[in-house]
Design an enzyme around this catalytic site. Structure first.
Site, mmCIF file in Angstrom:
data_model
loop_
_atom_site.group_PDB
_atom_site.id
_atom_site.type_symbol
_atom_site.label_atom_id
_atom_site.label_comp_id
_atom_site.label_asym_id
_atom_site.label_seq_id
_atom_site.Cartn_x
_atom_site.Cartn_y
_atom_site.Cartn_z
ATOM 1 N N SER A 1 36.661 5.192 -67.354
ATOM 2 C CA SER A 1 36.280 5.091 -65.947
ATOM 3 C C SER A 1 34.791 5.287 -65.713
ATOM 4 O O SER A 1 34.227 4.705 -64.789
ATOM 5 C CB SER A 1 37.067 6.100 -65.104
ATOM 6 O OG SER A 1 38.445 5.863 -65.218
ATOM 7 N N HIS B 1 32.736 10.032 -63.315
ATOM 8 C CA HIS B 1 32.706 8.883 -62.417
ATOM 9 C C HIS B 1 31.326 8.707 -61.781
ATOM 10 O O HIS B 1 30.750 7.611 -61.794
ATOM 11 C CB HIS B 1 33.764 9.045 -61.332
ATOM 12 C CG HIS B 1 35.158 8.815 -61.825
ATOM 13 N ND1 HIS B 1 36.245 8.750 -60.974
ATOM 14 C CD2 HIS B 1 35.651 8.617 -63.073
ATOM 15 C CE1 HIS B 1 37.346 8.529 -61.688
ATOM 16 N NE2 HIS B 1 37.013 8.455 -62.961
#
Length: 306
Positions: free
Chosen positions: A186, A232
């Site tokens: 991610s 992230h």
């Protein structure tokens, strides 16, 4: 009355010919002529035309074309392969992180990385906590990667992905909990989100949908417990900076020529990479004072998919 000499081919003086190149006018035999839109051109003129044609390039300086996005497909294949290996080692498709030696060896735990296991910074980006985690990341990688690889080109896209992965790991190292185990693509995918948004601005296309998608994912990152916040955000910031370096910095710095623009873009990627490495170095110094960690299972304290 003598006849005028018969012209001979300029490339084959022993071959008389009544033909000539409609472009340069030189006599040429049938073997040295090629059909053209008007008349026929000699092989020398055809070769010269091909040399004068410059390849069409994208805004990032890569060769334009709708080729197969090999890096995107390759990354998906590697992620799936690594997942299958961890699932086979764990004996479970859903709980692949329990009992997998590969998962235990690659998962990102900042305190363990600080002891010299630097490969975890990159290896953790190819691990996933369960099949749903894998499918979500690979679907996002496919959607963003196919577009971005054709805009940036193979080499630049691969660098943006790799630097975004490194940036997410660097943020986890510097700002995350020292004993939390983090894994997932991610961070790199969030970097592609930011790069796509920048590319849409550069192409003067509407970036609203991409910005909304980024906003939703950022809100989910803050709202749902157990997700790697810094992985992230670090990846998103890094990918955005990489795209700005490639697509806007040459114009801001008035590169002037395509060669200089390309050089400035690569230097920009190098600068972003240097910042990531500096963050990792700073985190390593800080973590050196922490007590050592013994990794059991998927992580010593908590797990954080990213």
């Amino acid at each position: 009355m003598s006849r005028p000499p018969v012209p001979t081919c300029v490339r084959h003086p022993d071959r008389p010919t009544g033909l000539a190149c409609t472009r340069c006018g030189r006599p040429a035999c049938p073997d040295c002529l090629r059909p053209a839109a008007v008349g026929q051109h000699c092989v020398d003129c055809v070769r010269r035309d091909r040399a004068d044609v410059r390849p069409v390039r994208t805004v990032a300086g890569a060769r334009a074309g709708a080729g197969v996005p090999v890096v995107t497909y390759g990354l998906i294949a590697v992620n799936v392969l690594v997942y299958l290996i961890t699932a086979a080692q764990a004996g479970s498709v859903m709980d692949n992180y329990r009992g997998s030696a590969l998962f235990r060896s690659w998962v990102l735990v900042p305190r363990i990385v600080a002891d010299g296991e630097w490969f975890r910074l990159i290896g953790s980006g190819f691990l996933h906590y369960g099949v749903i985690h894998l499918l979500l990341n690979m679907f996002a990688l496919y959607l963003t990667g196919v577009f971005l690889e054709r805009v940036l080109g193979v080499a630049r896209f691969a660098c943006v992905y790799g630097i975004s992965l490194l940036g997410g790991s660097a943020a986890v190292m510097l700002l995350g909990a020292p004993t939390t185990a983090t894994a997932g693509a991610s961070g790199a995918v969030f970097g592609l989100f930011g790069a796509v948004a920048v590319a849409l601005f550069r192409l003067r296309q509407n970036p609203t949908q991409m910005l909304v998608l980024i906003g939703i994912n950022v809100i989910m990152t803050f709202s749902i417990s157990g997700i790697s916040l810094w992985g992230h955000l670090g990846g998103l910031a890094t990918g955005t900076l990489c795209a700005l370096a490639l697509l806007f910095a040459p114009e801001w710095l008035r590169a002037g020529t395509p060669q200089r623009a390309s050089l400035l873009g690569w230097l920009g990627l190098g600068a972003v990479t240097a910042v990531c490495l500096a963050m990792i170095a700073a985190a390593t110094v800080t973590l050196a004072d922490q007590p050592p960690v013994r990794l059991i299972g998927a992580g010593p304290a908590a797990t954080a998919p990213r």
